[in-house]
Design an enzyme around this catalytic site. Structure first.
Site, PDB file in Angstrom:
ATOM      1  N   GLU A   1       0.830  -1.202   0.000  1.00  0.00           N
ATOM      2  CA  GLU A   1       0.000   0.000   0.000  1.00  0.00           C
ATOM      3  C   GLU A   1       0.863   1.249   0.000  1.00  0.00           C
ATOM      4  O   GLU A   1       1.436   1.632   1.015  1.00  0.00           O
ATOM      5  CB  GLU A   1      -0.924   0.022   1.227  1.00  0.00           C
ATOM      6  CG  GLU A   1      -1.855   1.240   1.160  1.00  0.00           C
ATOM      7  CD  GLU A   1      -2.764   1.395   2.364  1.00  0.00           C
ATOM      8  OE1 GLU A   1      -2.792   0.499   3.222  1.00  0.00           O
ATOM      9  OE2 GLU A   1      -3.452   2.432   2.419  1.00  0.00           O
TER      10      GLU A   1
ATOM     11  N   LYS B   1      -8.467 -15.869  14.864  1.00  0.00           N
ATOM     12  CA  LYS B   1      -8.664 -15.441  13.468  1.00  0.00           C
ATOM     13  C   LYS B   1     -10.113 -15.096  13.151  1.00  0.00           C
ATOM     14  O   LYS B   1     -10.554 -15.219  12.015  1.00  0.00           O
ATOM     15  CB  LYS B   1      -8.129 -16.529  12.515  1.00  0.00           C
ATOM     16  CG  LYS B   1      -6.657 -16.797  12.768  1.00  0.00           C
ATOM     17  CD  LYS B   1      -6.069 -17.883  11.918  1.00  0.00           C
ATOM     18  CE  LYS B   1      -4.591 -18.054  12.326  1.00  0.00           C
ATOM     19  NZ  LYS B   1      -3.919 -19.148  11.623  1.00  0.00           N
TER      20      LYS B   1
ATOM     21  N   ASP C   1       1.723 -14.578  11.860  1.00  0.00           N
ATOM     22  CA  ASP C   1       0.626 -15.191  11.096  1.00  0.00           C
ATOM     23  C   ASP C   1      -0.295 -14.085  10.566  1.00  0.00           C
ATOM     24  O   ASP C   1      -0.987 -13.425  11.328  1.00  0.00           O
ATOM     25  CB  ASP C   1      -0.147 -16.141  12.021  1.00  0.00           C
ATOM     26  CG  ASP C   1      -1.132 -17.011  11.248  1.00  0.00           C
ATOM     27  OD1 ASP C   1      -1.627 -16.566  10.198  1.00  0.00           O
ATOM     28  OD2 ASP C   1      -1.400 -18.131  11.713  1.00  0.00           O
TER      29      ASP C   1
ATOM     30  N   HIS D   1      -2.931  10.080  -1.289  1.00  0.00           N
ATOM     31  CA  HIS D   1      -3.115   8.861  -2.065  1.00  0.00           C
ATOM     32  C   HIS D   1      -2.972   9.130  -3.555  1.00  0.00           C
ATOM     33  O   HIS D   1      -2.438   8.320  -4.294  1.00  0.00           O
ATOM     34  CB  HIS D   1      -4.470   8.233  -1.766  1.00  0.00           C
ATOM     35  CG  HIS D   1      -4.427   7.294  -0.611  1.00  0.00           C
ATOM     36  ND1 HIS D   1      -4.803   7.657   0.652  1.00  0.00           N
ATOM     37  CD2 HIS D   1      -4.008   5.998  -0.512  1.00  0.00           C
ATOM     38  CE1 HIS D   1      -4.648   6.624   1.476  1.00  0.00           C
ATOM     39  NE2 HIS D   1      -4.168   5.617   0.801  1.00  0.00           N
TER      40      HIS D   1
END
Lengths: 404, 404, 404, 404
Positions: C99, C228, C303, C399
């Site tokens: 990003e 998760k 993870d 951006h």
């Protein structure tokens, strides 16, 4: 003797304020005077509101600026057989509601539960909480406060329990968010719902925290309690009583009495109460537990605003290996008491008497446990009935016939 | 003439069932007979429950197995000045509760709001929902059903609206989870709370879906409605009325009347109502909005179980550029009506009259909007008062003095 | 010697399956053979995926059916000064991301934090959890199991700890839903993230439960762990490390370096991160904490799927009495380790080295604590930078310039 | 020619800042120079991080302060047969992860799905959102703004769409909280994930709002978007693609290949993924969907921080009338693109090629839809495999064997 008209006149003249009338007349006269004032201002007729059947003075701990009473129809479902940890036997379930078809629906559920030999109910966790929020300088001080609390729980307990003859501090759990430290105090408040007891006791403990550390109390309730808000902390960790009721209904009864099948009920429960609630981002995985909770709270003098947490409930339904229907309702945070609050009011005390749980229990806490088990059973009956009604497709027609 | 004793005897003998008594006597006699039976079984005295001040027959649409009525103390806060979209002027707020100190607290908030010139209130979204769940073969069929619904909203509207003279279907939103498709129907139900109207209308629309597609209705409510559960779908998208009340209180008033400062109130609101609720995983970012909602619901004949969604509220407080206090309460899903349900019962109708919102509004829906605005204002008063009390540190002593 | 072409041919002929190739050649050859097969089937060119810079055999504990490696650009922010419980000094923060503008934004935040003398960081709670679900007959048996667990925690600890040389069982918390009992085991897993350790240890403890009670294990993970998934249980009670970083930035620095004011940043934080998230029904009350977590997880071999819980974070911002800006980020459930999992892979080990936290810490757990503090500081820098950018209105242009 | 050593020296001397190096040398040299600086400061060896297999200049839109690349092992599961709305046929699923046993587990699921004839997948809703927050004077102005937006959606569309050649504004939904108004803009961004497009377009629309009304923009993102936070608004209403994959596995296959039964899998899903997640206060009702999402995001150049919303998924499992196993996974908010962001990086582009979805689709949006369907299928395979493993009780041993 001062009359209601006299008092009303003095209010009109600005001589008295509405909440000062009890200082100048008995409670019923003050109440009547307020009706005059309010009726005059609004044009409302308050005749029935004034036709209450108790001494206004008896409601003094429960209301201010009293003008009368609201009358809510009271019905009963059952009797239903309950095999609880604190309550055993058959009980009528008192329910105050204005929702047509509700008592009939729960009654039908009770009947089916009886056909199955009754419901099993247990309180699996218990404790009333209050969580003040403290401000500290930064997270280094926050961590130090957390350590201090862990090391000084005895001192906090001593301070807290000095304020109450019944309550016991069970534990204190700290939570840190930036320079905020929340301490969730959890109490055994016996047969009292316990909010006030917990608030007062925690106030004392907060004084100790402030005296012994650099932390500054921001608010005695920091919303991690969490009272009268639909919060996950209650759904996960419980508040008041965590209570479950369950029953196994034979396939024959499901088919003959409920006109559906165990498989259909289990499927509806999964698609509606579990998957539908999941998609809705809900803390309530049930059909209408709040109905039973609200109606029984009202009938027994509980705090109606705490229906919010009472609705944090999960209903499960499954087909057993024998092809029967197992159904359960687990209420995570049912805050109930049989002493204090609204329980002393006459009709509410009668509601408790119907269940046989008025006043303090033996051992202490047993009556509030029993009340929780009764409400859980009512909720179970309601779930069973509504899920079955959905199964046999007559929800809308039931409302069309009975409700409005 | 059949007496209560006669009926009770026949119940004891197994000749009649408890819910059949109205077929054999007038409603009051049937009600009295049930009291005899329940008293006998439980040992409870039901005298006050039996001393209700209306005809039992009038409660027929609201209750089954009636044994009497619960009487809840009714007080008033205010009058408070409201500048609403549907309600303008001064109103006493009727509140039925058993929680001591509550009416006094809200009354104090009203007084401060008046000192600020009153509260502003607006309904910003409106619509009652019902969301049936359908089963389809697989996700390919689910996607096809979603498309079909988008193409056939007119047919669904026609079917739904055929069942009601007042209601209008606003839109239908589909949600897919595996082989489940939930269709959230949203209606303008005018002055009715509208659950029954929405349920009946949606039932008809479901028939069309089943007739025209391969989908099979599982349950008329699939919990994406979501009724009487604390669900994010309501907190985000609203249900019933989404309503906000706000006010700007001058620094002087905050200091002199509330004994705290705008900055202290804003800080408490952030640390408790925003950050504390965030940490609690809550859908309620407020102090005790449920209290005002529950008390005014009870006083005006609303459905007490819907207090659950009424508590999905966010309170904000900030210091303005001028150093004053801006405070607001936004209730996402306040489900209220001024016709139907419990609104026809005598004391409840009187409660609506106190607010000047009894019956249908002009235009239709205006009375329910006004009721929503009044409740939001009551909630605002309650938040203002409690946050200030926390600011001036007398929460526990207030309870110690007034409550029990 | 077997070539990749040979292996690929045997796969094509059905002689070997894709996951069996390592049995017939070294890991790099097997990997190359799979690229041939996959390229052939898909038409994809896998040349860069094949240009990995480590021995395929070294990735054996981390991947199956390896075809190569994905290369993610790695940048650094900082160095930033951290005053942590386990980590003190200046550190570059390694961040792998695609990003655009992210590293630049966090870098700007680090620079401002340094100008304030650094960030303070602390782990305030720690523990890896695993929560199996057991089926019991009914709630009576559920309650009995809960009691049994409370009485037999020592036996459970003994069984669990027998499987691990490092891990310690901290506590076991039971939750009941109908005939389901969830036992949330919480472990100190030192410098390991600890999921596997916790799973294996809990498996042994489950054997004890099944042997000693009537409960039947349904699943070793019953989702109250919760791994998760974005769950309130983690947001409230924590999982892995609960860690906070904070800093106080002087008004001058905010104005000169961030081109905004403390008041503007605090206001944006309230309206966006607190109130906006509240309205969104969120468990994440922050701007973009997940960005820092994901980028640093990737750079240090954590993870990536556990970014989900890492985003359960609350950002606070306030103006201090001196007019400066206090800002904090509290991550409730940051699951990190410096040994095991992906931490041994070469680039990931280098990422840990950049932070000085590779391998086991002294004392055990100190390196994982330090990693948590570093990530929290990175998140803090990101929040500070983005909130300020919003304050000075150049988010979209940033951006537009940097990203695509 | 400037060398890395030269640049590093200038940084040491304070002549250059770390992010300015590209102005003085080519990207690879600048990157090498930063490695020198970081290695020197930290003592880390960054050799493998520097052994990246692409031109640093190509990563310019994706990273700042580049020091190299992280290499994550890439494996494949499948091929798996997918019957999607946009993707049909067999595909290898590329997965980058460091969690041992994950690819093997998903591979096993793919194999079983193939035995069932493949998975069905569909995108059921689509749209990228951005929700700015505006400040207004009070709720009266808030209501006026809501009305204005409803009346001026065309003007907002014109402004928004002027910034993009591909994007289309689908709708704008207003939300009111006190004096905050959030406008949730939803766009069709075709094959782009679309965050930047949506941000830029919304920025223009905000200018119109500010020019035409009294509202003041506080932040271009007000967290009702909601990006990279686990929020109910996304779980309910979707963001990016709402996509479902499902399959029906015959009883024989479940028994022979998965060593369990349809009934056992359905039961585990209910007790763990539905009831367990409900009790956990979760937005994720699944076993480990985040694993497949994270691994495929990494392999295809998606934004790893958006795994957070990708985990808002519901898994269902049921026994069909024929005794087979129906299983589905519905991901509410999967934000994916096949153009822009990290998709142009070499290894990531190769990952997209493996799926046959690199670049713009025909029609526009088809490739991103196809990618969503592939990820949903991978998630389905993972759920099927893990639920079955739990059913056959070898979760912990699988990790003991394969993972670490």
């Amino acid at each position: 003797m001062t009359t209601a008209e006299d008092l009303a006149a003095r209010v009109r003249e600005g001589d008295l304020r509405l909440h000062e009338l009890e200082e100048h007349a008995d409670a019923d006269t003050a109440t009547a005077a307020r009706r005059l004032i309010v009726a005059e201002q609004s044009g409302a007729d308050l005749e029935t509101a004034g036709a209450y059947a108790f001494d206004a003075a008896d409601a003094d701990p429960n209301i201010e600026n009293m003008v009368g009473a609201v009358q809510v129809p009271l019905g009963v479902a059952g009797p239903v057989r309950i095999d609880g940890g604190a309550l055993s036997g058959e009980r009528y379930l008192p329910m105050a509601t204005t929702e047509g078809a509700l008592v009939a629906s729960i009654n039908r559920g009770c009947s089916v539960i009886n056909a199955a030999g009754g419901a099993t109910a247990r309180v699996t966790k218990s404790g009333m909480t209050r969580a003040p929020v403290f401000r500290v300088a930064d997270v280094a001080e926050a961590e130090a406060l957390v350590s201090w609390v862990r090391d000084n729980e005895a001192a906090l307990r001593e301070a807290a329990e000095a304020t109450t003859s019944h309550g016991e501090l069970l534990d204190v759990t700290p939570y840190v968010v930036g320079n905020n430290v929340y301490l969730r105090f959890r109490y055994d408040t016996k047969d009292a719902m316990g909010m006030n007891m917990a608030t007062i006791a925690t106030g004392e403990a907060c004084d100790v925290v402030e005296a012994e550390t650099g932390a500054s109390l921001v608010a005695l309730s920091g919303n991690l309690c969490s009272d009268k808000k639909p919060a996950a902390v209650n759904a996960v960790e419980g508040r008041g009583r965590s209570v479950t009721a369950d029953a196994t209904i034979s396939r024959e009864v499901v088919e003959e009495r409920l006109h559906t099948t165990p498989g259909a009920v289990a499927e509806i429960n999964t698609r509606k109460n579990l998957v539908g609630s999941a998609k809705a981002g809900s803390l309530g995985f049930n059909a209408h537990v709040a109905n039973a909770v609200a109606a029984m709270f009202l009938a027994t003098g509980q705090d109606e605003a705490q229906v919010v947490e009472g609705a944090n409930a999960i209903t499960t339904a499954e087909v057993t290996d024998d092809g029967d229907l197992y159904v359960s309702v687990s209420l995570a945070s049912l805050e109930v008491g049989t002493v204090g609050g609204g329980t002393k009011l006459p009709t509410q005390a009668e509601g408790l008497e119907v269940l046989g749980v008025r006043g303090g229990g033996d051992p202490a806490g047993a009556n509030a446990d029993a009340l929780a088990e009764a409400i859980a059973t009512g909720a179970l009956a309601g779930e069973l009935s509504l899920l079955s009604a959905l199964g046999s497709r007559h929800l809308s027609s039931a409302h069309a016939d009975l409700g409005r």
